[in-house]
Scaffold this motif. Structure first.
Motif, PDB file in Angstrom:
ATOM      1  N   THR A  20       0.836  -1.199   0.000  1.00 43.97           N
ATOM      2  CA  THR A  20       0.000   0.000   0.000  1.00 43.97           C
ATOM      3  C   THR A  20       0.868   1.246   0.000  1.00 43.97           C
ATOM      4  O   THR A  20       1.755   1.391   0.852  1.00 43.97           O
ATOM      5  CB  THR A  20      -0.924   0.014   1.231  1.00 43.97           C
ATOM      6  N   LEU A  21       0.593   2.128  -0.954  1.00 45.05           N
ATOM      7  CA  LEU A  21       1.364   3.367  -1.092  1.00 45.05           C
ATOM      8  C   LEU A  21       0.477   4.565  -0.821  1.00 45.05           C
ATOM      9  O   LEU A  21      -0.683   4.619  -1.263  1.00 45.05           O
ATOM     10  CB  LEU A  21       1.943   3.501  -2.505  1.00 45.05           C
ATOM     11  N   GLY A  22       1.007   5.530  -0.094  1.00 44.23           N
ATOM     12  CA  GLY A  22       0.335   6.803   0.107  1.00 44.23           C
ATOM     13  C   GLY A  22       1.093   7.890  -0.609  1.00 44.23           C
ATOM     14  O   GLY A  22       2.273   8.123  -0.322  1.00 44.23           O
ATOM     15  N   PHE A  23       0.456   8.556  -1.567  1.00 40.94           N
ATOM     16  CA  PHE A  23       1.081   9.637  -2.322  1.00 40.94           C
ATOM     17  C   PHE A  23       0.665  10.971  -1.703  1.00 40.94           C
ATOM     18  O   PHE A  23      -0.494  11.381  -1.808  1.00 40.94           O
ATOM     19  CB  PHE A  23       0.665   9.582  -3.791  1.00 40.94           C
ATOM     20  N   LEU A  24       1.598  11.612  -1.019  1.00 44.94           N
ATOM     21  CA  LEU A  24       1.331  12.897  -0.369  1.00 44.94           C
ATOM     22  C   LEU A  24       1.520  14.013  -1.393  1.00 44.94           C
ATOM     23  O   LEU A  24       2.634  14.247  -1.871  1.00 44.94           O
ATOM     24  CB  LEU A  24       2.285  13.093   0.816  1.00 44.94           C
ATOM     25  N   LEU A  25       0.430  14.708  -1.717  1.00 42.10           N
ATOM     26  CA  LEU A  25       0.457  15.741  -2.753  1.00 42.10           C
ATOM     27  C   LEU A  25       0.696  17.106  -2.125  1.00 42.10           C
ATOM     28  O   LEU A  25      -0.108  17.586  -1.322  1.00 42.10           O
ATOM     29  CB  LEU A  25      -0.876  15.750  -3.520  1.00 42.10           C
ATOM     30  N   LEU A  26       1.812  17.733  -2.485  1.00 44.12           N
ATOM     31  CA  LEU A  26       2.095  19.093  -2.049  1.00 44.12           C
ATOM     32  C   LEU A  26       1.467  20.083  -3.022  1.00 44.12           C
ATOM     33  O   LEU A  26       1.215  19.755  -4.184  1.00 44.12           O
ATOM     34  CB  LEU A  26       3.608  19.328  -1.985  1.00 44.12           C
ATOM     35  N   ASP A  27       1.218  21.301  -2.558  1.00 45.17           N
ATOM     36  CA  ASP A  27       0.705  22.338  -3.448  1.00 45.17           C
ATOM     37  C   ASP A  27       1.635  22.494  -4.647  1.00 45.17           C
ATOM     38  O   ASP A  27       2.865  22.478  -4.508  1.00 45.17           O
ATOM     39  CB  ASP A  27       0.602  23.680  -2.712  1.00 45.17           C
ATOM     40  N   ASN A  28       1.044  22.660  -5.823  1.00 52.35           N
ATOM     41  CA  ASN A  28       1.795  22.848  -7.065  1.00 52.35           C
ATOM     42  C   ASN A  28       2.606  21.617  -7.471  1.00 52.35           C
ATOM     43  O   ASN A  28       3.622  21.741  -8.152  1.00 52.35           O
ATOM     44  CB  ASN A  28       2.728  24.067  -6.977  1.00 52.35           C
ATOM     45  N   HIS A 104       3.452  18.787   7.740  1.00 51.29           N
ATOM     46  CA  HIS A 104       4.012  17.794   6.812  1.00 51.29           C
ATOM     47  C   HIS A 104       5.250  17.144   7.412  1.00 51.29           C
ATOM     48  O   HIS A 104       5.414  15.915   7.385  1.00 51.29           O
ATOM     49  CB  HIS A 104       4.410  18.466   5.491  1.00 51.29           C
ATOM     50  N   ILE A 105       6.129  17.995   7.949  1.00 52.80           N
ATOM     51  CA  ILE A 105       7.404  17.509   8.495  1.00 52.80           C
ATOM     52  C   ILE A 105       7.153  16.518   9.632  1.00 52.80           C
ATOM     53  O   ILE A 105       7.740  15.428   9.671  1.00 52.80           O
ATOM     54  CB  ILE A 105       8.268  18.682   8.994  1.00 52.80           C
ATOM     55  N   GLN A 106       6.296  16.890  10.555  1.00 54.59           N
ATOM     56  CA  GLN A 106       6.020  16.034  11.703  1.00 54.59           C
ATOM     57  C   GLN A 106       5.399  14.710  11.266  1.00 54.59           C
ATOM     58  O   GLN A 106       5.727  13.646  11.812  1.00 54.59           O
ATOM     59  CB  GLN A 106       5.103  16.765  12.684  1.00 54.59           C
ATOM     60  N   ALA A 131      12.753  17.384   6.618  1.00 56.90           N
ATOM     61  CA  ALA A 131      12.420  16.563   7.782  1.00 56.90           C
ATOM     62  C   ALA A 131      13.628  15.808   8.318  1.00 56.90           C
ATOM     63  O   ALA A 131      13.513  15.081   9.307  1.00 56.90           O
ATOM     64  CB  ALA A 131      11.312  15.569   7.418  1.00 56.90           C
ATOM     65  N   GLY A 132      14.783  15.966   7.674  1.00 59.63           N
ATOM     66  CA  GLY A 132      15.996  15.279   8.116  1.00 59.63           C
ATOM     67  C   GLY A 132      15.993  13.800   7.791  1.00 59.63           C
ATOM     68  O   GLY A 132      16.751  13.029   8.388  1.00 59.63           O
ATOM     69  N   LEU A 133      15.196  13.395   6.805  1.00 67.12           N
ATOM     70  CA  LEU A 133      15.021  11.970   6.507  1.00 67.12           C
ATOM     71  C   LEU A 133      15.838  11.501   5.313  1.00 67.12           C
ATOM     72  O   LEU A 133      15.729  10.340   4.915  1.00 67.12           O
ATOM     73  CB  LEU A 133      13.529  11.683   6.271  1.00 67.12           C
TER      74      LEU A 133
END
Length: 378
Positions: A20-28, A104-106, A131-133
Motif C-alpha cells: 500500500t502506497l500513500g502519495f502525499l500531494l504538495l501544493d503545485n 508535513h514535516i512532523q 524533515a531530516g530523513l
C-alpha cells in the motif's frame, strides 16, 4: 549502487500481499510525475490479474490541492487517515520550499518512526530533506533544485541520476523518471517479465536504470559566477570527436593551464582531463543505447584512438563493458534483503477506518481487458 550499499528492510519481494502506497500531494505538485509513478502500479495489477499494489492520494487536511498546471485534484484522504501504509511518496513540483508545512514535516517523521519506506518524486525530496530523513542517503531531485537543496541540506548525498534507490529511500527527479523508478522497483518485487510487460503496454522502448543521468545544464550548478568555466565546458562538449588539448582550452578563454586546473578542482571537484573524459563516455553511452553504431564507430566519434582503450575507460566509469551495455546485460545485483510477508490482504474489503483503494476499482475494470493476468507470477 552496489549490493553492500543497498539494504532494503521493507521490500516485500515476490510476496502475494499487496503493498500500500500513500502519495502525499504538495501544493503545485506536477501531475506528470504523479501519473508516471501510479500508472505502472495500475498496469502491474492488470497484467498480474490480482492486486499487487494499492494506493491512496493524500493531502494535509484531505482538501483538494492544485497541481502545477492549475488542475484541482481531490485526494482520497487526509494524511492523518488511519491507513496501513507500506510506502509513503511525497509528490512535489513548483517552489517546494513554500509548499512544505511544519505539519508535513512532523507527519513524515512519524512515518519514518513506523519504519515505512519513504520516497519522493520531482521536488518532493525537499520535504524529506527538510524533515531530516535524507541525511546520508543518495538522493535524486529535479536538476533545477540541485544547488538549492545542497545548500539547504548539506548532509544529503545528492546525485544527478534520474532516480536513486538507497536502502529504504527511493527518489526520482521528475517528469517521466518516476516511471523508470517504479519499473525497477516492480522488477525487483515481482520479476523482470512483469516490468517488461508494463513497458510494452506503455509503448516505452527502454526502461532506464539507476546509472542513467539527468542532463543538467552546468549553469544551474554554477550559476553565472564562473563564465570562463562555462565557456571551457561548452568547448569540451563541442569537441568530443577530436578532443582539444588542455593548453588549447586554456588559451581559448585566456587563462593559464594552472588556472584552468584550479577552476575544475574548486567547482567541479575533478581535473579537466577527467571531466572531459566523462563527457565523452556519457556521449558514448547514449550512442550505445540509442543508435545502431558499432562499438568501433562509437569509440571513434567519441575521441578514443583504439577500441580496447575505449572499453577499458568505459568499464572503469560505468562498471560494465560497452558490449554488455549494448546487450542490456547488467551485472550488478541491486538488492540484498527481503522481509517476511505482510498479513494477507488480497481481496479484503476495506475496513470502516480505511477508505476503498482506487487500485481495486481499476483492477475490476481491467478484468475485461485482453491483457488481464497476461503475466502470471509465481
Amino acid at each position: 549502487m552496489t549490493t553492500d550499499q543497498v539494504k532494503n528492510p521493507t521490500a516485500v519481494g515476490h510476496s502475494n500481499i499487496p503493498q500500500t502506497l500513500g502519495f502525499l500531494l504538495l501544493d503545485n505538485f506536477t501531475l506528470i510525475s504523479l501519473a508516471s509513478a501510479i500508472e505502472p502500479l495500475r498496469m502491474a495489477n492488470q497484467l498480474a490479474g490480482r492486486e499487487l499494489y494499492r494506493w491512496y492520494t493524500l493531502t494535509q487536511d484531505g482538501a483538494p490541492v492544485r497541481a502545477s498546471d492549475g488542475l484541482n485534484v481531490t485526494p482520497d484522504a487526509s494524511m492523518h487517515a488511519p491507513l496501513s501504509l507500506d510506502w509513503v511518496v511525497v509528490c512535489g513540483g513548483v517552489a517546494p520550499q513554500h509548499s512544505v508545512s511544519r505539519e508535513h514535516i512532523q507527519w513524515l517523521q512519524a512515518q519514518s518512526r513506523q519504519l515505512r519506506r519513504l520516497g519522493a518524486i520531482c521536488t518532493g525530496s525537499w520535504a524529506l530533506g527538510q524533515a531530516g530523513l535524507l541525511d546520508h542517503y543518495e538522493t535524486s531531485i529535479h536538476w533545477e533544485c540541485l544547488a538549492s537543496i545542497q545548500e539547504a541540506f548539506p548532509k544529503i548525498v545528492l546525485t544527478t541520476r534520474l532516480f536513486s534507490i538507497d536502502r529504504d529511500r527511493f527518489t526520482a527527479s521528475g517528469g517521466t523518471a518516476p516511471l523508470d523508478m517504479m519499473l525497477n522497483l516492480i522488477a525487483h518485487d515481482h520479476g523482470k517479465e512483469l516490468s517488461a510487460g508494463i513497458s510494452e503496454m506503455f509503448v516505452y522502448e527502454r526502461m532506464r536504470n539507476e546509472q542513467d543521468q539527468q542532463r543538467v545544464p552546468l549553469k544551474h550548478v554554477l550559476g553565472t559566477t564562473q563564465p570562463k568555466l562555462l565557456e571551457i565546458v561548452a568547448l569540451m562538449e563541442s569537441n568530443l570527436e577530436e578532443p582539444l588539448e588542455l593548453d588549447e582550452l586554456a588559451s581559448y578563454v585566456d587563462v593559464s593551464r594552472r588556472q584552468l586546473e584550479r577552476l575544475f578542482q574548486r567547482y567541479l571537484h575533478c581535473s579537466p582531463s577527467r571531466y572531459y573524459l566523462k563527457l565523452r563516455l556519457v556521449r558514448a553511452r547514449q550512442l550505445l543505447k540509442q543508435t545502431p553504431l558499432s562499438i568501433i564507430e562509437i569509440a571513434s566519434v567519441c575521441g578514443f584512438v583504439s577500441t580496447p582503450h575505449f572499453s577499458k575507460c568505459y568499464r572503469e566509469c560505468f562498471g560494465i563493458p560497452p558490449r554488455d551495455e549494448r546487450l542490456g546485460i547488467h551485472t550488478r545485483q541491486k538488492y540484498q534483503e527481503k522481509v517476511p510477508p505482510l498479513l494477507k490482504r488480497w481481496g479484503a474489503e476495506p475496513t470502516s477506518n480505511e477508505p476503498a483503494s482506487s487500485a481495486l476499482l481499476a483492477l475490476a475494470y481491467a478484468q475485461g481487458e485482453p491483457t488481464f493476468a497476461s503475466v502470471p507470477l509465481a
